[in-house]
Design a protein around this motif. Structure first.
Motif, mmCIF file in Angstrom:
data_model
loop_
_atom_site.group_PDB
_atom_site.id
_atom_site.type_symbol
_atom_site.label_atom_id
_atom_site.label_comp_id
_atom_site.label_asym_id
_atom_site.label_seq_id
_atom_site.Cartn_x
_atom_site.Cartn_y
_atom_site.Cartn_z
ATOM 1 N N LEU A 1 0.934 -1.213 -0.150
ATOM 2 C CA LEU A 1 0.041 0.013 0.128
ATOM 3 C C LEU A 1 1.125 1.389 -0.202
ATOM 4 O O LEU A 1 0.575 2.114 -0.734
ATOM 5 N N ARG A 2 1.872 1.238 0.876
ATOM 6 C CA ARG A 2 2.785 2.426 0.750
ATOM 7 C C ARG A 2 3.681 2.640 -0.294
ATOM 8 O O ARG A 2 3.671 3.851 -0.611
ATOM 9 N N ASP A 3 4.354 1.711 -0.665
ATOM 10 C CA ASP A 3 5.458 1.684 -1.637
ATOM 11 C C ASP A 3 4.888 1.433 -2.935
ATOM 12 O O ASP A 3 5.538 2.041 -4.043
ATOM 13 N N THR A 4 4.109 0.671 -3.192
ATOM 14 C CA THR A 4 3.900 0.233 -4.528
ATOM 15 C C THR A 4 2.560 1.038 -4.983
ATOM 16 O O THR A 4 2.604 1.308 -6.025
ATOM 17 N N ARG A 5 1.434 1.114 -4.145
ATOM 18 C CA ARG A 5 0.325 2.079 -4.397
ATOM 19 C C ARG A 5 0.440 3.434 -4.185
ATOM 20 O O ARG A 5 -0.524 4.143 -4.164
ATOM 21 N N ASN A 6 1.387 3.649 -3.329
ATOM 22 C CA ASN A 6 1.786 5.274 -2.894
ATOM 23 C C ASN A 6 0.439 5.832 -2.069
ATOM 24 O O ASN A 6 -0.012 7.077 -2.349
ATOM 25 N N VAL A 7 -0.063 5.005 -1.294
ATOM 26 C CA VAL A 7 -0.954 5.373 -0.311
ATOM 27 C C VAL A 7 -0.342 5.954 0.924
ATOM 28 O O VAL A 7 0.171 5.400 1.528
ATOM 29 N N HIS A 8 -0.721 7.333 1.197
ATOM 30 C CA HIS A 8 0.057 8.095 2.299
ATOM 31 C C HIS A 8 -0.801 8.773 3.168
ATOM 32 O O HIS A 8 -0.205 9.627 3.867
ATOM 33 N N ASN A 9 -2.020 8.123 3.237
ATOM 34 C CA ASN A 9 -2.912 8.724 4.249
ATOM 35 C C ASN A 9 -3.288 7.629 5.118
ATOM 36 O O ASN A 9 -4.650 7.813 5.901
ATOM 37 N N LEU A 10 -2.523 6.718 5.405
ATOM 38 C CA LEU A 10 -2.830 5.599 6.438
ATOM 39 C C LEU A 10 -1.946 5.469 7.629
ATOM 40 O O LEU A 10 -0.667 5.687 7.468
ATOM 41 N N LEU A 11 -2.453 5.130 8.874
ATOM 42 C CA LEU A 11 -1.659 4.725 9.899
ATOM 43 C C LEU A 11 -1.835 3.510 9.993
ATOM 44 O O LEU A 11 -3.257 3.004 9.674
ATOM 45 N N TYR A 12 -1.172 2.611 10.634
ATOM 46 C CA TYR A 12 -1.364 1.038 10.761
ATOM 47 C C TYR A 12 -1.517 0.748 12.136
ATOM 48 O O TYR A 12 -0.619 0.806 12.991
ATOM 49 N N ALA A 13 -2.772 -0.246 12.387
ATOM 50 C CA ALA A 13 -3.141 -0.667 13.680
ATOM 51 C C ALA A 13 -2.739 -2.140 13.653
ATOM 52 O O ALA A 13 -3.006 -3.098 12.769
#
Length: 661
Positions: A233-245
């Protein structure tokens, strides 16, 4: 205190709610606050949310509700404004929970007959509506079974190993994550900024009820699944509005060992969560164990620079047992100086029908108490939020990190060749290689998936030894990074028909033993060479009833026992006054038989199947028989230990050679 002037109670709608939450608040003077989170390229609002959750700890607990705007007893057609929380107390929750089930049309506002794009847009809309009401958004993932096509409760198919890189269903898993990415990236405010979301995948993994749970995957596989999800999600899809629980299920008796057994690592987690429901089991208050464990989670969060949260909770009895349930829980939480530092507490959805009303509605017996809970200055609802997104922050850059993706720790490899795959983030690496048992270095090359990979041809002499240690290394920025895994080699001899476990197949490895079983409540299981019926090992089951009145371990099975008549095992009790319950899940029914633990010498125990009865709580199957028809489909064996009247709080029970005869 009810009616405290410290609480501002108003219904904030639309843009006014966003301003109240801090989206439009002027930044404070002074240098930005450094934050260390899983995504060091996260948006300013996402970083600010993390800073807020950490800053709030100990200064009131945010109340959350799952599907607050889409399911309720007080409204039929969701409009993004109506909610049972609003109907009960005139305010929205501070935290709105959603689920990826919307993407498959399995929960509203998704629809089974809608197209993929429509359901993605529906989940994006939910997040926007929660934000517009002034709340913080969280997203839970109940993922389908990518092997069988079933739902998250379908535990067949060894799913995790098949969706990791190299697995036959890896592309299907990526496609699912692609939809998550589109929904989260599509959740934007009118000014175009992405709305932060706390993403909570693979929750309650220490239980057995989901395919990513204990007994259906190894701890090593789970860790790599979680890491892969974050990196994709972070590096391949460039999603940058997530925190991870990360959020295992209760209980641990305050011992962090079990909680951290499958922890993906500080590089991949922002919120340490914990799920627990009051099921009214035992004379001790449920809140006692809850507070003990939450204090443990808060301490871990403080040590690691994370936020802590009660990510699921609720009153789960078939009828309300305590009309002051909410306020008693709040008093118990806030009376503990450590446990009170959880940032938020989220209860489940009001799905209606025969299911629980986790948020009481007008006319419900718990409504007066929930109103008092809302008025208490120690709880925060939507109208109480200030400055959620106002902090000026800067992200601490993540240092280069290497991890072995496949094979995972304690994975069994029976083929003569397997792929070694390594991820190095965020930098490119040189001299990436692997070694087997400290032997010569073999190079790994960057592949199309961004992994350093290569084939390992397994030497038959290594396989004969039963296991090998694979070590990977890479040079990054002048440093050598390493990781390793113990890999089990060769075929396992199939157990005899009817065998549950004789504890000989773990090569003396307690980690492999623990990974093969499901775990409920606080205990430790180890291999014992001193107390056994035969062979080299038996099981030592050390229980702890400090936080709960029972504990259990379980072994998933796919077996036909219709040709057997009894369950047998060797059992050495501890004379504690407590009892064991042997449980067989057959034909979808939970059957059990209770055995005292008074014998301390060790003896064979044999119980005819006809003496098993449905578990007391399984009222839908009252009177069912454990007959040959049901025994054709045996799916679980569970061993419960329960505290008797006056029984010991701690002890050790020994078991061996569990089988059908």
């Amino acid at each position: 205190m009810p009616g405290s002037p410290l609480k501002r109670r108003a219904v904030l709608l639309g843009a006014a709610a966003v301003v109240a939450a801090g989206a439009g608040t002027a930044a404070a003077a002074g240098p930005p606050t450094p934050v260390r989170i899983a995504d060091d390229r996260a948006t300013p609002a996402t970083r600010a949310l993390f800073a807020y959750l950490r800053r709030r700890q100990g200064d009131g607990i945010l109340f959350g509700h799952q599907h607050d705007l889409t399911y309720g007893f007080t409204f039929t057609h969701p409009d993004g404004r109506a909610s049972d929380t609003l109907a009960a107390v005139g305010d929205h929750p501070a935290v709105f929970g959603w689920d990826t089930l919307v993407l498959d049309g399995d929960e509203r506002p998704g629809a089974e007959d809608a197209g993929e794009a429509e359901n993605i847009a529906a989940l994006s809309r939910c997040i926007r509506q929660g934000d517009a009401r002034g709340g913080i958004n969280t997203l839970t993932a109940h993922l389908p079974n990518f092997v069988t096509g079933g739902n998250f409760y379908d535990t067949r198919g060894a799913v995790v190993g098949r969706i990791l890189p190299g697995g036959a269903r890896h592309a299907d898993f990526n496609a699912f994550l692609d939809r998550v990415a589109k929904a989260v990236k599509g959740a934007r405010r009118p000014d175009g900024t992405a709305i932060p979301v706390v993403f909570r995948p693979f929750h309650e993994n220490n239980g057995a009820w989901f395919w990513w749970g204990a007994g259906h995957t190894t701890p090593g596989e789970f860790v790599e699944l979680y890491r892969y999800t974050v990196e994709y999600l972070r590096d391949t899809r460039n999603v940058h509005n997530l925190l991870y629980a990360y959020s295992p299920n209760s209980s641990f008796g305050g011992d962090p060992t079990g909680y951290l057994r499958t922890y993906p690592g500080d590089r991949f987690v922002d919120v340490l969560g914990y799920d627990s429901y009051d099921e009214g089991a035992g004379p001790a208050p449920w809140s006692d164990g809850l507070v003990t464990d939450l204090a443990m989670v808060v301490r871990l969060a403080r040590e690691r620079g994370k936020a802590a949260a009660l990510t699921e909770f609720g009153e789960s009895g078939t009828e309300v047992r305590d009309p002051q349930w909410f306020t008693r829980l709040l008093r118990a939480l806030t009376a503990d100086p450590v446990a009170r530092q959880v940032a938020y507490m989220l209860t489940w959805a009001n799905f209606g029908g025969a299911k629980r009303a986790y948020v009481p509605y007008p006319g419900h017996v718990l409504l007066p108490d929930f109103v008092a809970f809302h008025r208490d200055p120690r709880t925060l609802f939507a109208a109480d939020l200030r400055g959620v997104y106002s902090a000026r922050t800067t992200a601490v850059a993540n240092a280069p990190f290497l991890h072995l993706v496949t094979p995972t720790d304690r994975q069994r490899v029976s083929a003569s060749r397997t792929a070694v795959r390594v991820r190095v983030t965020p930098a490119r690496a040189s001299r990436v290689a692997f070694r087997v048992n400290g032997g010569r270095a073999r190079p790994l090359c960057l592949d199309a998936d961004g992994l350093y990979s290569g084939d390992w041809t397994i030497d038959p002499s290594s396989a004969a030894g039963g296991s090998a240690t694979v070590t990977v290394s890479a040079r990054v920025d002048g440093r050598t990074l390493t990781d390793s895994a113990l890999v089990l080699l060769g075929e396992v001899t199939p157990p005899p028909a009817g065998r549950v476990d004789d504890f000989e197949g773990y090569a003396g490895d307690d980690t492999a033993l623990s990974g093969a079983y499901t775990h409920v409540n606080s205990h430790t299981i180890t291999l014992s060479s001193d107390h056994r019926a035969s062979g080299s090992y038996g099981l030592a089951y050390a229980y702890d009833f400090t936080g709960a009145e029972y504990t259990s371990i379980g072994r998933p099975l796919v077996a036909d026992w219709s040709g057997f008549t009894s369950l047998a095992l060797w059992l050495k009790g501890d004379g504690s006054g407590n009892a064991a319950a042997l449980q067989i899940v057959a034909g979808g029914v939970y059957f059990w038989y209770q055995v005292p633990l008074d014998d301390t010498h060790g003896q064979e125990v044999r119980i005819p199947f006809r003496e098993f009865a449905p578990a007391p709580w399984d009222t839908a199957n009252e009177g069912a028989a454990l007959d040959a028809a049901r025994l054709t489909e045996v799916t679980e064996f569970n061993l419960y230990l329960g505290r008797g009247s006056g029984g010991a709080t701690r002890g050790v029970v020994h078991v061996d050679d569990i089988r059908a005869e």
